[in-house]
Motif scaffolding. Structure first.
Motif, PDB file in Angstrom:
ATOM      1  N   PHE A  78       3.923  -9.355   6.824  1.00  0.00           N
ATOM      2  CA  PHE A  78       2.926 -10.178   6.149  1.00  0.00           C
ATOM      3  C   PHE A  78       3.079 -11.674   6.424  1.00  0.00           C
ATOM      4  O   PHE A  78       2.259 -12.470   5.967  1.00  0.00           O
ATOM      5  CB  PHE A  78       2.958  -9.912   4.637  1.00  0.00           C
ATOM      6  CG  PHE A  78       2.578  -8.508   4.298  1.00  0.00           C
ATOM      7  CD1 PHE A  78       1.252  -8.109   4.300  1.00  0.00           C
ATOM      8  CD2 PHE A  78       3.551  -7.564   4.009  1.00  0.00           C
ATOM      9  CE1 PHE A  78       0.891  -6.798   4.002  1.00  0.00           C
ATOM     10  CE2 PHE A  78       3.205  -6.252   3.713  1.00  0.00           C
ATOM     11  CZ  PHE A  78       1.871  -5.878   3.711  1.00  0.00           C
ATOM     12  N   GLU A  94       1.672 -11.473  -0.901  1.00  0.00           N
ATOM     13  CA  GLU A  94       0.744 -10.505  -0.318  1.00  0.00           C
ATOM     14  C   GLU A  94       1.327  -9.088  -0.319  1.00  0.00           C
ATOM     15  O   GLU A  94       0.645  -8.120  -0.651  1.00  0.00           O
ATOM     16  CB  GLU A  94       0.365 -10.921   1.101  1.00  0.00           C
ATOM     17  CG  GLU A  94      -0.765 -10.097   1.662  1.00  0.00           C
ATOM     18  CD  GLU A  94      -1.306 -10.638   2.969  1.00  0.00           C
ATOM     19  OE1 GLU A  94      -1.896  -9.827   3.710  1.00  0.00           O
ATOM     20  OE2 GLU A  94      -1.143 -11.833   3.257  1.00  0.00           O
ATOM     21  N   ALA A  95       2.599  -8.977   0.021  1.00  0.00           N
ATOM     22  CA  ALA A  95       3.240  -7.659   0.053  1.00  0.00           C
ATOM     23  C   ALA A  95       3.297  -7.037  -1.341  1.00  0.00           C
ATOM     24  O   ALA A  95       3.100  -5.836  -1.495  1.00  0.00           O
ATOM     25  CB  ALA A  95       4.650  -7.778   0.638  1.00  0.00           C
ATOM     26  N   ARG A  98       0.238  -4.918  -2.476  1.00  0.00           N
ATOM     27  CA  ARG A  98      -0.109  -3.670  -1.783  1.00  0.00           C
ATOM     28  C   ARG A  98       0.133  -2.484  -2.701  1.00  0.00           C
ATOM     29  O   ARG A  98       1.198  -2.374  -3.336  1.00  0.00           O
ATOM     30  CB  ARG A  98       0.713  -3.515  -0.500  1.00  0.00           C
ATOM     31  CG  ARG A  98       0.439  -4.570   0.521  1.00  0.00           C
ATOM     32  CD  ARG A  98      -0.982  -4.449   1.006  1.00  0.00           C
ATOM     33  NE  ARG A  98      -1.234  -5.463   2.010  1.00  0.00           N
ATOM     34  CZ  ARG A  98      -2.409  -5.989   2.220  1.00  0.00           C
ATOM     35  NH1 ARG A  98      -3.447  -5.607   1.530  1.00  0.00           N
ATOM     36  NH2 ARG A  98      -2.582  -6.910   3.144  1.00  0.00           N
ATOM     37  N   ASN A 100       0.784   0.709  -2.210  1.00  0.00           N
ATOM     38  CA  ASN A 100       1.816   1.699  -1.870  1.00  0.00           C
ATOM     39  C   ASN A 100       3.152   1.070  -1.504  1.00  0.00           C
ATOM     40  O   ASN A 100       3.966   1.701  -0.833  1.00  0.00           O
ATOM     41  CB  ASN A 100       1.331   2.583  -0.716  1.00  0.00           C
ATOM     42  CG  ASN A 100       0.125   3.398  -1.123  1.00  0.00           C
ATOM     43  OD1 ASN A 100       0.019   3.832  -2.260  1.00  0.00           O
ATOM     44  ND2 ASN A 100      -0.800   3.587  -0.188  1.00  0.00           N
ATOM     45  N   MET A 101       3.386  -0.155  -1.939  1.00  0.00           N
ATOM     46  CA  MET A 101       4.619  -0.859  -1.600  1.00  0.00           C
ATOM     47  C   MET A 101       5.814  -0.215  -2.313  1.00  0.00           C
ATOM     48  O   MET A 101       5.728   0.196  -3.470  1.00  0.00           O
ATOM     49  CB  MET A 101       4.510  -2.333  -1.999  1.00  0.00           C
ATOM     50  CG  MET A 101       5.696  -3.174  -1.591  1.00  0.00           C
ATOM     51  SD  MET A 101       6.115  -3.144   0.170  1.00  0.00           S
ATOM     52  CE  MET A 101       4.648  -3.819   0.905  1.00  0.00           C
TER      53      MET A 101
END
Length: 110
Positions: A78, A94-95, A98, A100-101
């Motif tokens: 990212f 940003e991560a 998500r 499904n992180m």
């Protein structure tokens, strides 16, 4: 959300609103970071998982925040521009959004 790039003396904090717009991305001292986490209303606090992230995770949870520790390998894709603290903090933000992180559990103090 507060996305924090951890360091020894100077911490980069990227704050975003619920729509993911960046409110600020600035460096804070250890004392200022403690003050921000203490005074800020409960929110998501995201960091790369490392040795010191567990300390800051416990500190943040103690002030009512939802802590998300992300393995560094999942943050790296990212980073959009050259690697620096501001870009790293934005990539953590940003991560963390998500769906499904994968997150690391904050270790309790032993």
């Amino acid at each position: 959300m507060l996305a924090i790039d951890l360091a020894k003396r100077c911490f980069q904090v990227c704050a975003t609103d619920p729509g993911s717009a960046v409110l600020f991305n600035r460096a804070l001292s250890r004392v200022k970071l403690q003050q921000l986490l203490s005074d800020h209303p409960p929110c998501i606090v995201a960091m790369e998982a490392c040795a010191t992230s567990h300390f800051w995770g416990r500190f943040s949870r103690g002030h009512g925040h939802d802590v998300r520790l992300i393995p560094p390998i999942y943050v790296k894709p990212f980073v959009k521009r050259q690697k620096n603290d501001a870009a790293d903090a934005a990539a953590i933000a940003e991560a963390a959004l998500r769906p499904n992180m994968h997150y690391v559990e904050v270790k309790s103090h032993a």
